[in-house]
Design an enzyme around this catalytic site. Sequence first.
Site, PDB file in Angstrom:
ATOM      1  N   GLU A   1      47.474  44.450  32.554  1.00 42.81           N
ATOM      2  CA  GLU A   1      47.693  44.297  34.001  1.00 42.81           C
ATOM      3  C   GLU A   1      47.950  42.895  34.416  1.00 42.81           C
ATOM      4  O   GLU A   1      48.864  42.536  35.132  1.00 42.81           O
ATOM      5  CB  GLU A   1      46.463  44.831  34.704  1.00 42.81           C
ATOM      6  CG  GLU A   1      46.827  44.804  36.438  1.00 42.81           C
ATOM      7  CD  GLU A   1      46.398  43.689  37.111  1.00 42.81           C
ATOM      8  OE1 GLU A   1      47.099  43.592  38.352  1.00 42.81           O
ATOM      9  OE2 GLU A   1      45.755  42.702  36.468  1.00 42.81           O
TER      10      GLU A   1
ATOM     11  N   ASP B   1      37.156  40.392  37.428  1.00 39.68           N
ATOM     12  CA  ASP B   1      38.580  41.125  37.512  1.00 39.68           C
ATOM     13  C   ASP B   1      38.847  41.369  36.005  1.00 39.68           C
ATOM     14  O   ASP B   1      39.014  40.714  35.040  1.00 39.68           O
ATOM     15  CB  ASP B   1      39.462  39.832  37.781  1.00 39.68           C
ATOM     16  CG  ASP B   1      40.921  40.272  37.958  1.00 39.68           C
ATOM     17  OD1 ASP B   1      41.378  41.372  37.952  1.00 39.68           O
ATOM     18  OD2 ASP B   1      41.674  39.539  38.204  1.00 39.68           O
TER      19      ASP B   1
END
Length: 426
Positions: free
Chosen positions: A190, A156
């Site tokens: 993000e 991620d």
Amino acid sequence: MTTKAMSLSFSLLSLLTQCNAQSLPEGHISRPIARQENSSIESIIADSPLLSLHRDLVEISSVSNNEVEVGSFLANYLEQQNFTVTFLNVSVSGNASAGQRRDVFATRDTSDSPQPKVLLTSHIDTVPPFIPYSAAHASNSTARADIRLRGRGTVDAKSCVAAQVTTAIELLDSGNVSASDLALLFVVGEENSGDGMSAFNRSELYASFNETIKGIIFGEPTEGKLATGHKGTASLFISANGTAAHSAYPELGKSAISMILPALAAVDSLDALTPEEGGLPRSAKFGNSTANPGLIEAGTAPNVVPGYASSQTSIRVAGGTPKQFEDAILARIALFAPRTFEQLNITFTYNEGPVDLVGNVTGFEGEVFNYATDIFSIRYRRDVKAYLYGPGSIHVAHGANEYVRLGDLEDSVEGYKRLVADVLGD
Ligand SMILES: *[C@@H]1O[C@H](CO)[C@@H](O)[C@H](O)[C@H]1NC(C)=O
Ligand SMILES: *[C@@H]1O[C@H](CO)[C@@H](O)[C@H](O)[C@H]1NC(C)=O
Ligand SMILES: *[C@@H]1O[C@H](CO)[C@@H](O)[C@H](O)[C@H]1NC(C)=O
Ligand SMILES: *[C@@H]1O[C@H](CO)[C@@H](O)[C@H](O)[C@H]1NC(C)=O
Ligand SMILES: *[C@@H]1O[C@H](CO)[C@@H](O)[C@H](O)[C@H]1NC(C)=O
Ligand SMILES: *[C@@H]1O[C@H](CO)[C@@H](O)[C@H](O)[C@H]1NC(C)=O
Ligand SMILES: *[C@@H]1O[C@H](CO)[C@@H](O)[C@H](O)[C@H]1NC(C)=O
Ligand SMILES: *[C@@H]1O[C@H](CO)[C@@H](O)[C@H](O)[C@H]1NC(C)=O
Ligand SMILES: *[C@@H]1O[C@H](CO)[C@@H](O)[C@H](O)[C@H]1NC(C)=O
Ligand SMILES: *[C@@H]1O[C@H](CO)[C@@H](O)[C@H](O)[C@H]1NC(C)=O
Ligand SMILES: *[C@@H]1O[C@H](CO)[C@@H](O)[C@H](O)[C@H]1NC(C)=O
Ligand SMILES: *[C@@H]1O[C@H](CO)[C@@H](O)[C@H](O)[C@H]1NC(C)=O
């Protein structure tokens, strides 16, 4: 993957569950790159541009708000590959002395105003803490594809970043896609706010092609499946003012914890109910909405009647309207806490409904994902094809043992190529 509004409580939770990784060094580790103990694995990585880029990105710490160095590294890499890089400044809110964080936009189109048809995008920040890169065989296999690439961001989302860059280079170098058709965007922030994607959404750069873009391919870990959509988010804040007093004389005070407990029990009971029974709205596609009362802050000491208590609940939205949510929540709390209901501060915030994505491309298995992404932070026309795809599992993404399987990372390049082809009408 982000939790947007509830990100603070989530990152606190992930910090708590990763205390064994806390002692690891902060900041990026110095060059030259760390060598792997197994020299065969070392050369497998060194021989692959994809695996080397992935390793180099992971070795640079880039916890949200500290993405300057990884962004510069990536921009430099792309320039060496003949891309033209445009930076978008993103400030660190409330910290003027922080370095200049930048989104990285790249294209091989050399015209003044590129009009890409397809945008490959992911994020370069990670959750804390930094965990160094390492590579080793899984305990049950010596196969090349089963080598595990470990460290913060391996899944991620630096696997997506490295795979998207490799996809773009291979498609452009082969001439299968022309320079004017494709662009790359790698954003900051993000994991904690979406500010990097918001900055791009508001930019003149995006405005110059937001009417002509045909497809946006978002990179997040989906286990190699194609997301058919993901749930939306809402949040619930409940607080109460009581009256503090010595616990030996509780009759002189009023416990704020006692005031919010029935309300929390009410919220906690919602998941087990159908909408007809007073539960949260659902939908056939996205399944059940779920409510997680994940953070409680109350009291000062065991021997003090608490004067203040508050709680935050993260809600995953699977359907319905904001009013249906609010009605169900208030009715349930009124049922459980009839006497204190009027004294509670109950603040419900509906952020975003569920997102529909293109999930029916031939050759991919489709699945609904429950987590939220940067897709909320960018506006695009209804006829733009939006996809969400990437290697590795969300289940290890924020954990201390984050890793991606080498074979899954390599396969994702083919996956991204097929999605680009789906946009361009191959
Ligand atoms: C090192 O990697 C090679 C190739 O994947 C494998 O055959 C070998 O068993 C590994 N050695 C150790 C000590 O793990
Ligand atoms: C970059 O472009 C130059 C000039 O066209 C070319 O010689 C070089 O091979 C290209 N480099 C890459 C990595 O594509
Ligand atoms: C971006 O930030 C850098 C460094 O602070 C500054 O020099 C540059 O002018 C900024 N660019 C824009 C477009 O604001
Ligand atoms: C602001 O940024 C500087 C430089 O990165 C950092 O040292 C400092 O801790 C930051 N302050 C806050 C309040 O985050
Ligand atoms: C190794 O174990 C993992 C689970 O940890 C499993 O998913 C995988 O299929 C196993 N591989 C082999 C070759 O048995
Ligand atoms: C380019 O397209 C051809 C024909 O479809 C295909 O065989 C080749 O693998 C593609 N090249 C790349 C780099 O994807
Ligand atoms: C494109 O950007 C312009 C300027 O921000 C905005 O007015 C317009 O609504 C945008 N179009 C779309 C489809 O988002
Ligand atoms: C949805 O909620 C019902 C209770 O109404 C429960 O039986 C079911 O297992 C839930 N579905 C999922 C996927 O959790
Ligand atoms: C209720 O809680 C919200 C959210 O924290 C806050 O903005 C608001 O000021 C509070 N209202 C009262 C009356 O305490
Ligand atoms: C709780 O007390 C604070 C500070 O006195 C006040 O601002 C707030 O409105 C009170 N909240 C409620 C729900 O009464
Ligand atoms: C995918 O779904 C869209 C919208 O329902 C439809 O137009 C399209 O033909 C479908 N594509 C495939 C490959 O099934
Ligand atoms: C994106 O930019 C447009 C203007 O082009 C704006 O209307 C919109 O609120 C922005 N944010 C989101 C999440 O759409």
